[in-house]
Write a protein that holds these residues in place. Structure first.
Motif, PDB file in Angstrom:
ATOM      1  N   VAL A  79      35.815  30.044  32.748  1.00  0.00           N
ATOM      2  CA  VAL A  79      35.648  28.659  32.315  1.00  0.00           C
ATOM      3  C   VAL A  79      37.035  28.031  32.204  1.00  0.00           C
ATOM      4  O   VAL A  79      38.017  28.717  31.888  1.00  0.00           O
ATOM      5  N   TYR A  80      37.101  26.740  32.483  1.00  0.00           N
ATOM      6  CA  TYR A  80      38.370  26.018  32.492  1.00  0.00           C
ATOM      7  C   TYR A  80      38.321  24.828  31.540  1.00  0.00           C
ATOM      8  O   TYR A  80      37.257  24.297  31.237  1.00  0.00           O
ATOM      9  N   LEU A  81      39.496  24.404  31.114  1.00  0.00           N
ATOM     10  CA  LEU A  81      39.613  23.162  30.358  1.00  0.00           C
ATOM     11  C   LEU A  81      40.817  22.409  30.913  1.00  0.00           C
ATOM     12  O   LEU A  81      41.964  22.818  30.691  1.00  0.00           O
ATOM     13  N   GLN A  82      40.537  21.342  31.639  1.00  0.00           N
ATOM     14  CA  GLN A  82      41.591  20.476  32.144  1.00  0.00           C
ATOM     15  C   GLN A  82      41.906  19.445  31.071  1.00  0.00           C
ATOM     16  O   GLN A  82      41.020  18.696  30.665  1.00  0.00           O
ATOM     17  N   MET A  83      43.142  19.409  30.635  1.00  0.00           N
ATOM     18  CA  MET A  83      43.551  18.521  29.550  1.00  0.00           C
ATOM     19  C   MET A  83      44.583  17.540  30.081  1.00  0.00           C
ATOM     20  O   MET A  83      45.674  17.946  30.493  1.00  0.00           O
ATOM     21  N   ASN A  84      44.223  16.270  30.068  1.00  0.00           N
ATOM     22  CA  ASN A  84      45.111  15.205  30.537  1.00  0.00           C
ATOM     23  C   ASN A  84      45.464  14.272  29.390  1.00  0.00           C
ATOM     24  O   ASN A  84      44.792  14.266  28.358  1.00  0.00           O
ATOM     25  N   SER A  85      46.486  13.476  29.592  1.00  0.00           N
ATOM     26  CA  SER A  85      46.922  12.500  28.588  1.00  0.00           C
ATOM     27  C   SER A  85      47.051  13.148  27.212  1.00  0.00           C
ATOM     28  O   SER A  85      46.545  12.629  26.202  1.00  0.00           O
ATOM     29  N   LEU A  86      47.700  14.263  27.183  1.00  0.00           N
ATOM     30  CA  LEU A  86      47.809  15.026  25.945  1.00  0.00           C
ATOM     31  C   LEU A  86      48.589  14.275  24.878  1.00  0.00           C
ATOM     32  O   LEU A  86      49.542  13.537  25.169  1.00  0.00           O
ATOM     33  N   LYS A  87      48.178  14.491  23.629  1.00  0.00           N
ATOM     34  CA  LYS A  87      48.794  13.852  22.477  1.00  0.00           C
ATOM     35  C   LYS A  87      49.300  14.930  21.515  1.00  0.00           C
ATOM     36  O   LYS A  87      48.780  16.046  21.502  1.00  0.00           O
ATOM     37  N   PRO A  88      50.275  14.602  20.674  1.00  0.00           N
ATOM     38  CA  PRO A  88      50.726  15.586  19.680  1.00  0.00           C
ATOM     39  C   PRO A  88      49.585  16.134  18.820  1.00  0.00           C
ATOM     40  O   PRO A  88      49.615  17.300  18.428  1.00  0.00           O
ATOM     41  N   ASP A  89      48.578  15.303  18.552  1.00  0.00           N
ATOM     42  CA  ASP A  89      47.430  15.759  17.755  1.00  0.00           C
ATOM     43  C   ASP A  89      46.603  16.826  18.458  1.00  0.00           C
ATOM     44  O   ASP A  89      45.753  17.460  17.829  1.00  0.00           O
ATOM     45  N   ASP A  90      46.813  17.030  19.752  1.00  0.00           N
ATOM     46  CA  ASP A  90      46.111  18.087  20.475  1.00  0.00           C
ATOM     47  C   ASP A  90      46.765  19.451  20.272  1.00  0.00           C
ATOM     48  O   ASP A  90      46.229  20.460  20.735  1.00  0.00           O
ATOM     49  N   THR A  91      47.897  19.488  19.621  1.00  0.00           N
ATOM     50  CA  THR A  91      48.574  20.753  19.359  1.00  0.00           C
ATOM     51  C   THR A  91      47.693  21.660  18.512  1.00  0.00           C
ATOM     52  O   THR A  91      47.225  21.266  17.443  1.00  0.00           O
ATOM     53  N   ALA A  92      47.445  22.868  19.016  1.00  0.00           N
ATOM     54  CA  ALA A  92      46.563  23.815  18.335  1.00  0.00           C
ATOM     55  C   ALA A  92      46.527  25.112  19.126  1.00  0.00           C
ATOM     56  O   ALA A  92      47.035  25.187  20.250  1.00  0.00           O
ATOM     57  N   VAL A  93      45.904  26.117  18.532  1.00  0.00           N
ATOM     58  CA  VAL A  93      45.521  27.305  19.286  1.00  0.00           C
ATOM     59  C   VAL A  93      44.121  27.036  19.832  1.00  0.00           C
ATOM     60  O   VAL A  93      43.215  26.671  19.085  1.00  0.00           O
ATOM     61  N   TYR A  94      43.973  27.218  21.137  1.00  0.00           N
ATOM     62  CA  TYR A  94      42.701  26.957  21.798  1.00  0.00           C
ATOM     63  C   TYR A  94      41.997  28.275  22.090  1.00  0.00           C
ATOM     64  O   TYR A  94      42.602  29.217  22.627  1.00  0.00           O
ATOM     65  N   TYR A  95      40.716  28.316  21.726  1.00  0.00           N
ATOM     66  CA  TYR A  95      39.905  29.508  21.889  1.00  0.00           C
ATOM     67  C   TYR A  95      38.724  29.216  22.812  1.00  0.00           C
ATOM     68  O   TYR A  95      38.090  28.163  22.684  1.00  0.00           O
ATOM     69  N   CYS A  96      38.394  30.149  23.684  1.00  0.00           N
ATOM     70  CA  CYS A  96      37.144  30.031  24.413  1.00  0.00           C
ATOM     71  C   CYS A  96      36.098  30.915  23.740  1.00  0.00           C
ATOM     72  O   CYS A  96      36.438  31.878  23.039  1.00  0.00           O
ATOM     73  N   ALA A  97      34.853  30.572  23.954  1.00  0.00           N
ATOM     74  CA  ALA A  97      33.761  31.265  23.307  1.00  0.00           C
ATOM     75  C   ALA A  97      32.542  31.278  24.218  1.00  0.00           C
ATOM     76  O   ALA A  97      32.368  30.389  25.057  1.00  0.00           O
ATOM     77  N   VAL A  98      31.703  32.287  24.004  1.00  0.00           N
ATOM     78  CA  VAL A  98      30.458  32.428  24.758  1.00  0.00           C
ATOM     79  C   VAL A  98      29.285  32.508  23.790  1.00  0.00           C
ATOM     80  O   VAL A  98      29.349  33.248  22.797  1.00  0.00           O
ATOM     81  N   ALA A  99      28.251  31.763  24.077  1.00  0.00           N
ATOM     82  CA  ALA A  99      27.011  31.843  23.307  1.00  0.00           C
ATOM     83  C   ALA A  99      25.958  32.522  24.173  1.00  0.00           C
ATOM     84  O   ALA A  99      25.786  32.156  25.330  1.00  0.00           O
ATOM     85  N   LEU A 100      25.231  33.478  23.595  1.00  0.00           N
ATOM     86  CA  LEU A 100      24.161  34.152  24.333  1.00  0.00           C
ATOM     87  C   LEU A 100      22.933  33.256  24.355  1.00  0.00           C
ATOM     88  O   LEU A 100      21.854  33.606  23.857  1.00  0.00           O
ATOM     89  N   ASP A 101      23.139  32.095  24.938  1.00  0.00           N
ATOM     90  CA  ASP A 101      22.182  30.997  24.965  1.00  0.00           C
ATOM     91  C   ASP A 101      22.553  30.152  26.173  1.00  0.00           C
ATOM     92  O   ASP A 101      23.733  29.991  26.456  1.00  0.00           O
ATOM     93  N   PRO A 102      21.597  29.618  26.906  1.00  0.00           N
ATOM     94  CA  PRO A 102      21.958  28.893  28.128  1.00  0.00           C
ATOM     95  C   PRO A 102      22.590  27.511  27.915  1.00  0.00           C
ATOM     96  O   PRO A 102      23.280  27.000  28.800  1.00  0.00           O
ATOM     97  N   LEU A 103      22.348  26.906  26.758  1.00  0.00           N
ATOM     98  CA  LEU A 103      22.816  25.523  26.565  1.00  0.00           C
ATOM     99  C   LEU A 103      24.029  25.416  25.656  1.00  0.00           C
ATOM    100  O   LEU A 103      24.861  24.538  25.838  1.00  0.00           O
ATOM    101  N   GLY A 104      24.118  26.243  24.646  1.00  0.00           N
ATOM    102  CA  GLY A 104      25.256  26.201  23.748  1.00  0.00           C
ATOM    103  C   GLY A 104      25.086  25.201  22.632  1.00  0.00           C
ATOM    104  O   GLY A 104      24.025  24.623  22.424  1.00  0.00           O
ATOM    105  N   SER A 105      26.189  24.989  21.897  1.00  0.00           N
ATOM    106  CA  SER A 105      26.146  24.163  20.700  1.00  0.00           C
ATOM    107  C   SER A 105      27.554  23.715  20.353  1.00  0.00           C
ATOM    108  O   SER A 105      28.533  24.271  20.850  1.00  0.00           O
ATOM    109  N   ARG A 106      27.644  22.720  19.486  1.00  0.00           N
ATOM    110  CA  ARG A 106      28.941  22.312  18.955  1.00  0.00           C
ATOM    111  C   ARG A 106      29.346  23.148  17.750  1.00  0.00           C
ATOM    112  O   ARG A 106      30.432  22.982  17.209  1.00  0.00           O
TER     113      ARG A 106
END
Length: 124
Positions: A79-106
């Protein structure tokens, strides 16, 4: 045993772009939703973007909508995350995750496997 390995983080100036990748191993992810979350020190892990098993449905946090794009390549179990127009507020540790579900959730509690994270730092 499922393993998720993120890559692509780094230091970028405000307005710049980065592309994060998350490669999964140990299990085929083509039937499951995947997502990206991010976390800054002292704060909870926040939802960033999610994608359904087929890639047909994507959803985003309001703070990144229009700037970030999530996609997946099931043949590569990635899985990919293309990040454009980045802002200082986007500074963070980014984690990917998998749900054993076809649709997922927030909700992070709905995800079953997590990567170790990759640091993204956006300078002003």
């Amino acid at each position: 045993q499922v393993s998720l390995v993120e890559s692509g983080g780094g230091l970028v100036q405000a307005g710049g772009s980065l592309r994060l990748s998350c490669a999964a191993s140990g299990r085929t992810m083509s039937s499951y939703a995947m997502a990206w979350f991010r976390q800054t020190p002292g704060k909870e892990r926040d939802f960033v973007a999610g994608i359904s098993w087929s890639g047909g449905t994507t959803y985003y946090a309001d703070s990144v909508k229009g700037r970030f794009t999530i996609s997946r390549d099931n043949a590569k179990n990635t899985v990919y995350l293309q990040m454009n127009s980045l802002k200082p507020d986007d500074t963070a540790v980014y984690y990917c995750a998998v749900a054993l579900d076809p649709l997922g959730s927030r909700l992070g509690t709905e995800y079953d496997y997590w990567g170790q994270g990759t640091q993204v730092t956006v300078s002003s």
